[in-house]
Design an enzyme around this catalytic site. Structure first.
Site, PDB file in Angstrom:
ATOM      1  N   ASN A  68       0.831  -1.206   0.000  1.00  0.00           N
ATOM      2  CA  ASN A  68       0.000   0.000   0.000  1.00  0.00           C
ATOM      3  C   ASN A  68       0.862   1.251   0.000  1.00  0.00           C
ATOM      4  O   ASN A  68       2.057   1.195  -0.276  1.00  0.00           O
ATOM      5  CB  ASN A  68      -0.917  -0.013   1.219  1.00  0.00           C
ATOM      6  N   CYS A 127       2.064   2.967   2.428  1.00  0.00           N
ATOM      7  CA  CYS A 127       3.126   3.021   3.440  1.00  0.00           C
ATOM      8  C   CYS A 127       3.843   1.687   3.607  1.00  0.00           C
ATOM      9  O   CYS A 127       4.582   1.508   4.575  1.00  0.00           O
ATOM     10  CB  CYS A 127       2.554   3.479   4.776  1.00  0.00           C
ATOM     11  N   GLU A 156       3.051  -1.364   4.524  1.00  0.00           N
ATOM     12  CA  GLU A 156       2.843  -2.340   5.592  1.00  0.00           C
ATOM     13  C   GLU A 156       1.725  -3.336   5.296  1.00  0.00           C
ATOM     14  O   GLU A 156       1.574  -4.322   6.015  1.00  0.00           O
ATOM     15  CB  GLU A 156       2.572  -1.633   6.934  1.00  0.00           C
TER      16      GLU A 156
END
Length: 942
Positions: free
Chosen positions: A564, A566, A568
């Site tokens: 995604n 970021c 994670e």
């Protein structure tokens, strides 16, 4: 932060800047008066000869420029300066220039003038009129000095001798003037306290409480102290719900709760637990408002979020109160979309959305439209673009050639800018591309500031999606082949050994002339370009396809094609499913047992596993996680879905991502340096505990509510837990996975329990927590400390941040004073060059750029053992080199880490030095610099 050295002298002599005189009168700024005052001081010392006068004029002009530059940096958008502040800057400029005799004459002159004014004030006191405060309706009222004093005293109550109510009061009064507006009056004590935060972190709480006084005035409509508000909080909450419902901001079902029971659970005293940065962020971005007037106070905000998440519970009051308790005590905090929208009429509560883009115009533009709709309601986006054919590939429908992926990514970039999540925060998207794609080399250059701007995406994130086979070729010094995906369609969905076999078959076909469009190059050449672009532009990030897939519990029903925004989240995507994840984070430092009094020089770099387990309050952690997992699971059913493909996917698989924040705070509380074996051990054990209780809670929810639809065939159903799935990855690699697999808990019973059913396909993911960690006043996610004193800039403004653990230690050593504050400013928050600080203490407070990134990798690898998804892992390089960056990212791959996030290196200075008295410091040449990446979508910077 802009550099403090500038050749451009701002012109402050305009209507934007004004001066408050000592009698409270406000007059226009006149720079010539600074020149006159300094000239008089010079001439008084050096005489009036021709040569001397010429030198004086030259020196005065130069010093005046310095003074004006310092003042402009304080008020770049215009504002008022007190006359004393201006004179302080003049005095400082003279001292810095080495004009000590002139500065002495100037100081003596100021002192004499001060005595004269005091005599005049004594004589004229009975003739002075009270300052008038201009009200919103245009009328005036005398300044209520007693209330001002009471508010400041209340804000300082309970904070001990570290704060001085009198200092704040006098500084506030100094900056008031006759005819001051009511809004400026409420802001004045906040500003007076805020500048003192660098002296002591306790002023961050004072500033927050003074801001709270202003918020109460806005919310309630009249002045109201904390004590008065405590008595009326229950009535206020009922009125607040009615107002929110009337203006269609709050779901009317919240009024159907047993409000007697709900209001009895409110804890008004917890409004005082915020630091200034956290409360200002809530005020600016989270509190509900009607025509720009806020209607929420902090405990109403937390309860609104809690009630919204409990709205479909059977005993909704009981669960809402349980949710409220963990939120309002900062034990667990839901992600930003949940905080924005829980309990509202459009509860878009999910954090992240992952999509895969088809290789046709309909699919491409449908994906771009999906991005816009998802971004509109506060979601971060990850797009997989690997299926889109490469530049120069054949298009049957037009008998022409494709322009490749890049032109479409330009449209994605501009869409993210245009759709900015309702003005609450900037739209953000990350595009992923697999390493074998023929457009990969141009993809690597998307964030460059040179080249054809039509083929650049300055506002969008990018990431490499790297198969293990590529890394093995890099390690072996072998060649790598790039293809257009329309010629090798299976590679997109293959992983591990199946990918390897089919990729090698395609290579043979290319060499035999059966595939015309391809490129062969040394794998290490492409790898070096990846790392070079990552260092130069911050993109594309390094993420690994096979660990994300081979360890995925859901590999029986699909493929993870990307992460995604970021990095994670690792969930399956397809043409029929948009992956959705629902996030929240445990505050790790809030789950430590209170340590006994610490020797300020005693560190624990070798803390054992037994000692770490004893330091963590396991019972409290289990209780918090059980409540948190219920909250996250409720999001799935309550959530507003802008797209059917997102709703179907979320209801079918029910993934959540429980993460953590305050990791560095926990290390500091336990006196463990980040660069130590004990820190790696703590990362391992703390994550094992969080993972155990999260998985156990999901299994219990399955017994209460039923298993998720696609459970059958998952790794969970086979009794394969995240710690077990490491072996699957190891067997697929020729080199295995070089990772410590030790464990502290007995997982056998939980393994059997999980076979019986799980409520959630995925339970664990560590997000950056950039904003929510600021709200509760702890370090972000799993990050090392950024600096010990710095100015943080985000959408709410600029805020001084001081490491309270360091301040406490230095106080115990009797080293915390104004000189130490100046030293920390001068050295940009680093303790390393400060001689006064004992060498034994410095490893504990080494900042991110002083910590070898291998320690972050080692800790990240230990966490990854226990995660069914991934972690947002930034890497910091104080003295980067190509070899060091290469070694670090190869180490990440060998340790089985799934994804990495930003590469951060040293750049522009972070701390304003205009008020640093450099002549009194332990100065050394050079200073540490802050992060050079200037990315508006960077979670860690926002």
């Amino acid at each position: 932060m802009p550099s403090t050295a500038t050749a451009v002298v701002p012109d402050l002599s305009d209507s934007r800047h004004r001066v408050i005189r000592r009698n409270g009168a406000v007059v226009p700024f006149d720079a010539s008066k600074i020149q006159v005052a300094m000239t008089k001081a010079f001439l008084a010392v050096q005489g009036t000869g021709g040569a001397a006068s010429a030198r004086v004029r030259e020196q005065v002009a130069k010093l005046t420029e310095q003074v004006l530059g310092a003042l402009e940096r304080r008020q770049p958008g215009g504002g008022t300066f007190h006359i004393e502040d201006i004179q302080d800057q003049v005095e400082l400029a003279l001292m810095r220039a080495g004009e000590h005799e002139v500065a002495r004459a100037y100081v003596l002159y100021r002192e004499e003038r001060a005595r004269e004014r005091a005599r005049q004030k004594q004589q004229e006191q009975e003739l002075c009129t009270e300052l008038q405060v201009r009200q919103a309706d245009g009328s005036s009222q005398p300044l209520d000095r007693e209330r001002l004093r009471a508010v400041i005293d209340e804000a300082c109550a309970g904070l001990g001798a570290a704060v001085s109510p009198e200092l704040i009061l006098q500084s506030t009064l100094k900056n008031l003037y006759d005819g001051i507006s009511e809004a400026e009056l409420y802001q004045a004590p906040i500003l007076a306290s805020r500048i003192l935060i660098e002296r002591d972190p306790a002023y961050a709480y004072v500033s927050a409480r003074l801001l709270l006084d202003r918020i109460r005035r806005e919310v309630v409509g009249q002045p109201c102290t904390q004590a008065q508000m405590t008595e009326r909080y229950s009535d206020y909450f009922r009125d607040y719900l009615a107002t929110g419902i009337e203006h269609e901001l709050i779901d009317p079902r919240l009024a159907q709760f047993d409000l007697d029971r709900i209001t009895a659970a409110l804890r008004p005293e917890r409004d005082l637990n915020f630091q200034y940065l956290g409360l200002q962020i809530l005020y600016d971005r989270y509190f509900l408002h009607v025509r720009e007037r806020r209607i929420e106070l902090p405990q109403a905000f937390w309860m609104r979020v809690a009630m919204g998440l409990a709205i479909e519970e059977i005993d909704r009051e009981e669960q809402a109160i349980a949710f409220y308790e963990v939120l309002s005590q900062f034990d667990f905090v839901s992600s930003t979309p949940t905080l924005f929208n829980s309990g509202t009429l459009r509860p878009q509560l999910s954090s992240c959305f992952l999509t895969t883009v088809a290789d046709d115009l309909d699919g491409i533009y449908e994906s771009i439209k999906d991005n816009a709709l998802l971004s509109k309601y506060s979601g971060g986006l990850g797009n997989d673009w690997t299926r889109v054919r490469a530049l120069g590939s054949y298009i049957k429908g037009t008998n022409g050639k494709s322009q490749g992926v890049v032109p479409f990514l330009k449209v994605v970039n501009d869409t993210a800018v245009a759709v900015n999540q309702g003005g609450k925060r900037k739209g953000a998207v990350c595009a992923y591309l697999e390493t074998w794609h023929l457009d990969i080399e141009e993809f690597l250059e998307l964030r460059k500031n040179t080249g054809d701007d039509r083929r650049r995406t300055h506002d969008m994130n990018t990431a490499n999606w790297i198969p293990d086979l590529f890394m093995e070729r890099v390690e072996a010094g072998a060649d790598w082949t790039l293809f257009s995906p329309n010629d090798v369609p299976e590679l997109h969905d293959l992983t591990g050994a199946a990918f390897r076999a089919r990729y090698e078959e395609y290579e043979e076909q290319a060499l035999a002339g059966k595939i015309e469009l391809y490129k062969r190059l040394p794998a290490v050449q492409l790898w070096r370009k990846m790392l070079t672009m990552l260092f130069e532009t911050g993109h594309p990030w390094i993420t690994f396809k096979d660990p994300c897939n081979l360890r995925s519990p859901q590999q029986h029903v699909g493929v993870v094609h990307s992460s995604n925004l970021c990095t994670e989240i690792t969930l399956n995507t397809s043409d029929k499913e948009i992956a959705v994840c629902n996030l929240g984070s445990v505050n790790l430092v809030a789950h430590l047992r209170q340590p006994a009094g610490q020797d300020p020089l005693a560190l624990n770099p070798d803390l054992s596993a037994e000692q770490i387990l004893a330091a963590i309050d396991g019972e409290k952690l289990a209780r918090t996680i059980r409540v948190a997992m219920r909250m996250l699971d409720n999001v799935i059913d309550i959530n507003y879905y802008a797209l059917g493909k997102a709703r179907n996917s979320n209801l079918r698989h029910r993934p959540v991502g429980l993460g953590l924040m305050g990791f560095s705070d926990a290390l500091l509380a336990l006196r463990i340096p980040y660069a130590s074996d004990a820190a790696v051990r703590f990362a391992d054990i703390s994550q094992e505990l969080i993972s155990y209780h999260a998985i156990d809670a999901s299994a219990d929810l399955a017994r209460e509510r039923g298993t998720y639809q696609s459970f059958a065939g998952s790794l969970w159903s086979q009794g394969v837990l995240p710690i077990d799935s490491i072996e699957i990855l190891a067997q697929s690699r020729s080199q295995g996975v070089d990772l410590d697999r030790s464990q502290q808990l007995d997982w056998s019973g939980l393994r059997e329990k999980v076979r019986g059913g799980m409520r959630n396909s995925n339970c664990l993911a560590i997000a950056p927590t950039a904003t929510i960690s600021n709200i509760v006043g702890v370090s972000q996610g799993i990050e090392p400390i950024y600096q010990n004193l710095y100015v943080k800039s985000n959408l709410s403004g600029e805020f001084t941040v001081v490491n309270q653990y360091l301040v406490e230690d230095l106080k115990r050593l009797d080293l915390w004073d104004e000189v130490m504050v100046n030293d920390l400013k001068y050295f940009d928050g680093s303790v390393a060059p400060i001689d006064r600080i004992p060498a034994a203490l410095k490893p504990l407070y080494a900042n991110a750029f002083e910590t070898d990134p291998d320690w972050l990798i080692e800790a990240g690898g230990r966490r990854q053992k226990w995660l069914d998804q991934s972690q947002s892992l930034n890497l910091y390089f104080g003295t980067p080199s190509g070899k060091k960056i290469d070694d670090t990212y190869r180490l990440a791959w060998r340790r089985g880490i799934k994804t990495t996030y930003y590469l951060r290196s040293l750049g522009a200075t972070a701390a304003e030095k205009s008020t640093v008295q450099t002549g009194t410091l332990n100065a050394v040449p050079g200073s540490l610099k802050a992060c050079a990446i200037d990315d508006p979508t960077c979670e860690a910077c926002q």
